[in-house]
Design a protein around this motif. Structure first.
Motif, mmCIF file in Angstrom:
data_model
loop_
_atom_site.group_PDB
_atom_site.id
_atom_site.type_symbol
_atom_site.label_atom_id
_atom_site.label_comp_id
_atom_site.label_asym_id
_atom_site.label_seq_id
_atom_site.Cartn_x
_atom_site.Cartn_y
_atom_site.Cartn_z
ATOM 1 N N GLU A 19 0.842 -1.202 0.000
ATOM 2 C CA GLU A 19 0.000 0.000 0.000
ATOM 3 C C GLU A 19 0.878 1.254 0.000
ATOM 4 O O GLU A 19 1.977 1.244 0.559
ATOM 5 C CB GLU A 19 -0.895 0.021 1.241
ATOM 6 N N PRO A 20 0.400 2.345 -0.595
ATOM 7 C CA PRO A 20 1.195 3.576 -0.650
ATOM 8 C C PRO A 20 1.654 4.095 0.709
ATOM 9 O O PRO A 20 2.756 4.614 0.837
ATOM 10 C CB PRO A 20 0.255 4.579 -1.324
ATOM 11 N N SER A 21 0.833 3.936 1.740
ATOM 12 C CA SER A 21 1.194 4.459 3.061
ATOM 13 C C SER A 21 1.770 3.396 3.997
ATOM 14 O O SER A 21 2.055 3.690 5.153
ATOM 15 C CB SER A 21 -0.036 5.091 3.718
ATOM 16 N N ALA A 22 1.970 2.174 3.514
ATOM 17 C CA ALA A 22 2.454 1.083 4.370
ATOM 18 C C ALA A 22 3.921 1.268 4.747
ATOM 19 O O ALA A 22 4.713 1.810 3.983
ATOM 20 C CB ALA A 22 2.275 -0.251 3.661
ATOM 21 N N HIS A 23 4.256 0.802 5.948
ATOM 22 C CA HIS A 23 5.636 0.826 6.435
ATOM 23 C C HIS A 23 6.340 -0.462 6.029
ATOM 24 O O HIS A 23 5.714 -1.521 5.953
ATOM 25 C CB HIS A 23 5.672 0.974 7.955
ATOM 26 N N THR A 58 3.980 -6.421 7.513
ATOM 27 C CA THR A 58 3.217 -5.770 6.446
ATOM 28 C C THR A 58 2.938 -6.785 5.342
ATOM 29 O O THR A 58 3.824 -7.540 4.949
ATOM 30 C CB THR A 58 4.003 -4.574 5.870
ATOM 31 N N ARG A 95 4.587 0.367 -4.921
ATOM 32 C CA ARG A 95 3.442 0.771 -4.096
ATOM 33 C C ARG A 95 2.224 1.031 -4.974
ATOM 34 O O ARG A 95 2.326 1.702 -5.994
ATOM 35 C CB ARG A 95 3.780 2.020 -3.286
ATOM 36 N N GLU A 143 -2.386 1.185 -4.382
ATOM 37 C CA GLU A 143 -3.589 1.007 -3.580
ATOM 38 C C GLU A 143 -4.204 -0.359 -3.876
ATOM 39 O O GLU A 143 -4.334 -0.746 -5.021
ATOM 40 C CB GLU A 143 -4.598 2.117 -3.914
#
Length: 75
Positions: free
Chosen positions: A19-23, A28, A60, A62
């Motif tokens: 995901e774009p905001s994943a760490h 994850t 990355r 969505e």
């Protein structure tokens, strides 16, 4: 050279898409976008690994962390 010499973890593989905001963490989850494995829509964690490993930054997009993944490969 045997196949295990190319083994590596998804967290540092360019074929791991998250995901774009994943760490970047071992827990994850994301989509493996290696061309050979794309038909399987394989969802893997950062601590997963295999012999298709290619060192690089994960892609990355969505929907990469959905179960099942809904994202298209971006590479």
């Amino acid at each position: 050279m045997n196949s295990t010499s190319h083994w590596g973890v998804c967290m540092s593989c360019k074929w791991w898409q998250i995901e774009p905001s994943a760490h970047l963490e071992s827990a994850t989850h994301g989509l493996c976008i290696d061309a050979t494995l794309q038909p399987y829509m394989l969802r893997v964690s950062g601590r997963s690994g295999c012999t298709r490993f290619a060192q690089g930054e994960p892609a990355r997009a969505e929907g990469s962390g959905a179960c099942p993944p809904t994202a298209e490969p971006v590479r």
